[in-house]
Motif scaffolding. Sequence first.
Motif, PDB file in Angstrom:
ATOM      1  N   GLU A   8      29.866  22.592  61.922  1.00 49.91           N
ATOM      2  CA  GLU A   8      31.092  23.142  62.514  1.00 49.91           C
ATOM      3  C   GLU A   8      32.315  22.751  61.697  1.00 49.91           C
ATOM      4  OE1 GLU A   8      31.678  22.549  66.648  1.00 49.91           O
ATOM      5  OE2 GLU A   8      29.749  23.404  67.231  1.00 49.91           O
ATOM      6  N   LEU A 102      33.240  34.666  59.386  1.00 44.71           N
ATOM      7  CA  LEU A 102      33.336  34.809  60.831  1.00 44.71           C
ATOM      8  C   LEU A 102      31.977  35.163  61.427  1.00 44.71           C
ATOM      9  CD1 LEU A 102      35.220  34.782  63.283  1.00 44.71           C
ATOM     10  CD2 LEU A 102      35.687  37.197  62.841  1.00 44.71           C
ATOM     11  N   ALA A 103      31.235  36.032  60.752  1.00 45.88           N
ATOM     12  CA  ALA A 103      29.896  36.398  61.222  1.00 45.88           C
ATOM     13  C   ALA A 103      28.981  35.172  61.230  1.00 45.88           C
ATOM     14  CB  ALA A 103      29.314  37.494  60.337  1.00 45.88           C
ATOM     15  N   GLU A 104      29.114  34.315  60.219  1.00 46.30           N
ATOM     16  CA  GLU A 104      28.301  33.095  60.177  1.00 46.30           C
ATOM     17  C   GLU A 104      28.662  32.160  61.335  1.00 46.30           C
ATOM     18  OE1 GLU A 104      27.064  29.449  57.109  1.00 46.30           O
ATOM     19  OE2 GLU A 104      28.526  30.974  56.480  1.00 46.30           O
ATOM     20  N   ILE A 105      29.966  32.073  61.636  1.00 44.53           N
ATOM     21  CA  ILE A 105      30.399  31.224  62.749  1.00 44.53           C
ATOM     22  C   ILE A 105      29.877  31.768  64.074  1.00 44.53           C
ATOM     23  CG2 ILE A 105      32.456  30.571  64.091  1.00 44.53           C
ATOM     24  CD1 ILE A 105      33.890  30.156  61.416  1.00 44.53           C
ATOM     25  N   ARG A 106      29.957  33.070  64.261  1.00 41.68           N
ATOM     26  CA  ARG A 106      29.443  33.649  65.510  1.00 41.68           C
ATOM     27  C   ARG A 106      27.949  33.365  65.664  1.00 41.68           C
ATOM     28  NH1 ARG A 106      33.249  36.720  67.978  1.00 41.68           N
ATOM     29  NH2 ARG A 106      34.761  37.889  66.731  1.00 41.68           N
ATOM     30  N   ALA A 107      27.222  33.324  64.543  1.00 39.84           N
ATOM     31  CA  ALA A 107      25.783  33.097  64.596  1.00 39.84           C
ATOM     32  C   ALA A 107      25.431  31.627  64.784  1.00 39.84           C
ATOM     33  CB  ALA A 107      25.129  33.629  63.315  1.00 39.84           C
ATOM     34  N   LYS A 108      26.234  30.723  64.190  1.00 43.49           N
ATOM     35  CA  LYS A 108      25.853  29.304  64.166  1.00 43.49           C
ATOM     36  C   LYS A 108      26.697  28.406  65.070  1.00 43.49           C
ATOM     37  CE  LYS A 108      24.183  29.488  59.379  1.00 43.49           C
ATOM     38  NZ  LYS A 108      24.387  28.977  57.998  1.00 43.49           N
ATOM     39  N   ALA A 109      27.925  28.838  65.380  1.00 41.95           N
ATOM     40  CA  ALA A 109      28.818  27.974  66.172  1.00 41.95           C
ATOM     41  C   ALA A 109      29.812  28.839  66.934  1.00 41.95           C
ATOM     42  CB  ALA A 109      29.548  26.982  65.265  1.00 41.95           C
ATOM     43  N   ALA A 110      29.296  29.708  67.817  1.00 44.28           N
ATOM     44  CA  ALA A 110      30.142  30.675  68.515  1.00 44.28           C
ATOM     45  C   ALA A 110      31.239  30.018  69.340  1.00 44.28           C
ATOM     46  CB  ALA A 110      29.282  31.569  69.405  1.00 44.28           C
ATOM     47  N   SER A 111      31.029  28.783  69.758  1.00 50.43           N
ATOM     48  CA  SER A 111      32.035  28.102  70.582  1.00 50.43           C
ATOM     49  C   SER A 111      33.328  27.835  69.815  1.00 50.43           C
ATOM     50  CB  SER A 111      31.475  26.775  71.109  1.00 50.43           C
ATOM     51  OG  SER A 111      31.151  25.916  70.034  1.00 50.43           O
ATOM     52  N   VAL A 113      34.967  30.099  68.121  1.00 50.10           N
ATOM     53  CA  VAL A 113      35.783  31.313  68.000  1.00 50.10           C
ATOM     54  C   VAL A 113      37.076  31.246  68.821  1.00 50.10           C
ATOM     55  CG1 VAL A 113      35.836  33.813  68.378  1.00 50.10           C
ATOM     56  CG2 VAL A 113      33.831  32.740  67.324  1.00 50.10           C
TER      57      VAL A 113
END
Length: 291
Positions: A8, A102-111, A113
């Motif tokens: 994160e 952003l797509a990687e964050i949504r996949a790995k650490a959506a919290s 966003v």
Amino acid sequence: MAARPPTEYRLLAELEAAFDRLIERVEGLCEVYRQAPGTAWALHTPTPDAEWLRRVLLDFWYQDGQDGRATRSHVGLVAANQTLLDEVARVNAAKAAFAELLAEIRAKAASLVPELKAVLPFRHPALHSHLRGQGLARLQLKQCWRAIPVADAPLARVRLAWYSSGRSIKKLSVSDAEQKLLALDSEASHVRIQLRRLAGIPSAEPLAQVQKQAPLMRANLFFAEPLADGRSRRATNVALPLFIPSHDGRLPDYNLPPLAPLEKRTRARRSDEKLEDEVFLPSLRVYRYRG
């Protein structure tokens, strides 16, 4: 409070850096335009200049009452020399990198966003001041990463028209619809009524979930010379100013569309003609197909 996982921290730092690069490249594009502006036209701005361009390209945030799924459009045309087109390409590359992270964050650490929406704008004093003065506080992420449209080659003319009858139609099974209703509130009377209605049809019957799409501006581009693949025209949606290659700094011939789409539907219905007129499950905007 528990420490963040290392992933994160890495993703947050990388996205902050990507956002910084995006802002810097937009500022660079606007400065190039300020120094050598080509002709420009904008739907709602009588005298589009470098400040107008900066304002629309940095419009990254939600306004009060804005639907979370909606984005604002800034329709315009800009005559662009090669130097300006190179700057647009740099901005679009930064947007693509931001979208990928952003797509990687949504996949790995959506919290992360919601935090990103609140924190990123305040890294830049100019944005911070604007946000504080306008009462705006959260990023609209799609407005960050949507690409600036660019014509493939010089144009002979552009024809702009509102497209306001678009719909998204997604097929659902009875089981899918039931799960979506149960996710709302299975104790609510209106949901129970719809569950009973759903139970009264065959389990294999296909259903359709309909989402009306927001009006958008469509640009029909007519090229001055056919492209290498033989095409002489193409259509593209323009939510941001369209940059048009121009050797003399002038725009091609263009029309003046209405300031807003017409209220009355003017295009014939096509894919939704197969659907019943009356909504079957109002809470989900689900329709049955005609028998």
